[in-house]
Design a protein around this motif. Structure first.
Motif, PDB file in Angstrom:
ATOM      1  N   LYS A  25       2.048  -2.670  -9.117  1.00  0.00           N
ATOM      2  CA  LYS A  25       3.216  -2.246 -10.067  1.00  0.00           C
ATOM      3  C   LYS A  25       2.492  -1.583 -11.468  1.00  0.00           C
ATOM      4  O   LYS A  25       3.039  -0.762 -12.129  1.00  0.00           O
ATOM      5  N   LYS A  26       1.466  -2.422 -12.001  1.00  0.00           N
ATOM      6  CA  LYS A  26       0.988  -1.937 -13.082  1.00  0.00           C
ATOM      7  C   LYS A  26      -0.273  -0.978 -13.013  1.00  0.00           C
ATOM      8  O   LYS A  26      -0.325  -0.045 -13.643  1.00  0.00           O
ATOM      9  N   GLU A  27      -0.912  -1.183 -11.907  1.00  0.00           N
ATOM     10  CA  GLU A  27      -2.553  -0.342 -11.622  1.00  0.00           C
ATOM     11  C   GLU A  27      -2.172   1.009 -10.603  1.00  0.00           C
ATOM     12  O   GLU A  27      -2.795   1.831 -10.697  1.00  0.00           O
ATOM     13  N   GLY A  28      -0.981   0.829  -9.836  1.00  0.00           N
ATOM     14  CA  GLY A  28      -0.814   1.628  -8.647  1.00  0.00           C
ATOM     15  C   GLY A  28      -1.827   1.667  -7.498  1.00  0.00           C
ATOM     16  O   GLY A  28      -2.757   0.637  -7.610  1.00  0.00           O
ATOM     17  N   GLY A  29      -1.671   2.442  -6.632  1.00  0.00           N
ATOM     18  CA  GLY A  29      -2.693   2.477  -5.765  1.00  0.00           C
ATOM     19  C   GLY A  29      -2.166   1.281  -4.500  1.00  0.00           C
ATOM     20  O   GLY A  29      -0.884   1.317  -4.264  1.00  0.00           O
ATOM     21  N   LYS A  30      -2.710   0.982  -3.526  1.00  0.00           N
ATOM     22  CA  LYS A  30      -2.572   0.321  -2.308  1.00  0.00           C
ATOM     23  C   LYS A  30      -3.848  -0.500  -1.783  1.00  0.00           C
ATOM     24  O   LYS A  30      -4.912  -0.260  -2.104  1.00  0.00           O
ATOM     25  N   THR A  31      -3.450  -1.647  -1.374  1.00  0.00           N
ATOM     26  CA  THR A  31      -4.263  -2.558  -0.833  1.00  0.00           C
ATOM     27  C   THR A  31      -3.966  -3.061   0.643  1.00  0.00           C
ATOM     28  O   THR A  31      -2.872  -3.462   0.698  1.00  0.00           O
ATOM     29  N   VAL A  32      -4.948  -3.146   1.592  1.00  0.00           N
ATOM     30  CA  VAL A  32      -4.433  -3.534   2.890  1.00  0.00           C
ATOM     31  C   VAL A  32      -5.022  -5.020   2.946  1.00  0.00           C
ATOM     32  O   VAL A  32      -5.888  -5.383   2.806  1.00  0.00           O
ATOM     33  N   VAL A  33      -4.065  -6.148   3.308  1.00  0.00           N
ATOM     34  CA  VAL A  33      -4.216  -7.226   3.258  1.00  0.00           C
ATOM     35  C   VAL A  33      -3.960  -7.759   4.980  1.00  0.00           C
ATOM     36  O   VAL A  33      -2.967  -7.346   5.830  1.00  0.00           O
ATOM     37  N   VAL A  34      -4.819  -8.586   5.382  1.00  0.00           N
ATOM     38  CA  VAL A  34      -5.175  -9.023   6.779  1.00  0.00           C
ATOM     39  C   VAL A  34      -4.762 -10.566   6.817  1.00  0.00           C
ATOM     40  O   VAL A  34      -5.086 -11.447   5.987  1.00  0.00           O
TER      41      VAL A  34
END
Length: 268
Positions: A25-34
């Motif tokens: 919410k602060k930095e933007g983007g996307k992270t895939v978590v497994v």
């Protein structure tokens, strides 16, 4: 490469996802978590398991391999990384955004945003290694996988010059569909918030064909030995994600494998 024996805890998962969401919410983007789903075999029969699993996905790249270092891995991956049939054209796929097939209508904001990260990153990374005389054609559709479907953009890349497919693979992998976006920030988040090693999950398999090569990402997969198994399942986290919804998405992605493995497993 030992097989994991501890399933991801729901509360721990939601806590980690919540922390990533606050960061995004602060930095933007996307992270895939497994996450992992683990069990123990009652009977060990990799050949029968593979035949049944592959039959369930006749239109998907299916694999079963064993190496003394990696152990057994089996999966059915919809994630085309690259296909090369001639010297001046390659094909790839942006696959991100997931929903149950019973859902109808327009895709929601979260899935559209997640999909856009993947498509834009792949195209930009291809252009970085083939800057001149390149043409990119995009075609979006829904791709079904069991009881879920994904947003899918087929990407055709042509050039007046010879294209090195391995150079393209090196540029685009890992895509935001398996790592995140921006890549470096996503990798830091994965290192910080994932509690288990991915091992072969998220890697790729390249196979020679009569006209070139075809490569798929190792997804929708299980790692196993003669006694136990560990299914790997992930989802893309953005600032619009909800932890419980992401858990359900991973459950749905893993469901075909879990259903199969339960036939060969102990009840604990």
């Amino acid at each position: 490469m030992p097989v994991a024996d501890c399933s991801t805890d729901y509360n721990d998962y939601c806590s980690r996802i919540g922390a990533i969401i606050r960061h995004l919410k602060k930095e933007g983007g996307k992270t895939v978590v497994v996450r992992q789903i683990c069990g123990k075999f009652l009977s060990f029969n990799p050949e029968d398991m593979a035949v049944e699993y592959f039959d369930a996905f006749p239109d998907v790249f299916c694999f079963l391999f064993y190496h003394p270092f990696t152990g057994w891995w089996m999966g059915a991956s919809p994630e085309l990384l690259l296909q090369s049939d001639c010297v001046n054209a390659v094909y790839t796929r942006a696959l991100a955004g997931t929903r149950n097939i019973l859902q109808q209508g327009e895709w929601d904001k979260k899935n559209i945003e997640e999909h856009a990260f993947v498509t834009e990153d792949i195209v930009n990374r291809v252009k970085s290694v083939i800057p001149d005389s390149i043409s990119v054609e995009l075609s979006r559709r829904n791709l079904r996988y069991g009881k879920i479907e994904h947003l899918c953009t087929d990407i055709t890349i042509t050039s007046s010059e010879k294209i090195d497919p391995m150079e393209i693979i090196g540029a685009i992998h890992p895509t935001p569909a398996v790592g995140g976006y921006p890549r470096e920030a996503a990798m830091r988040n994965i290192e910080l918030y994932e509690s288990y090693p991915r091992n072969c999950y998220g890697g790729h398999i390249a196979v020679k064909t009569s006209n070139g090569i075809i490569a798929y990402v190792i997804l929708r997969c299980v790692h196993f030995d003669t006694g136990k198994w560990a299914v790997y399942t992930g989802s893309g986290i953005t600032s619009s994600s909800v932890p419980h919804d992401e858990w359900i998405e991973t459950e749905e992605k893993a469901a075909p494998l879990i259903s199969l493995l339960s036939k060969y497993s102990c009840n604990e």
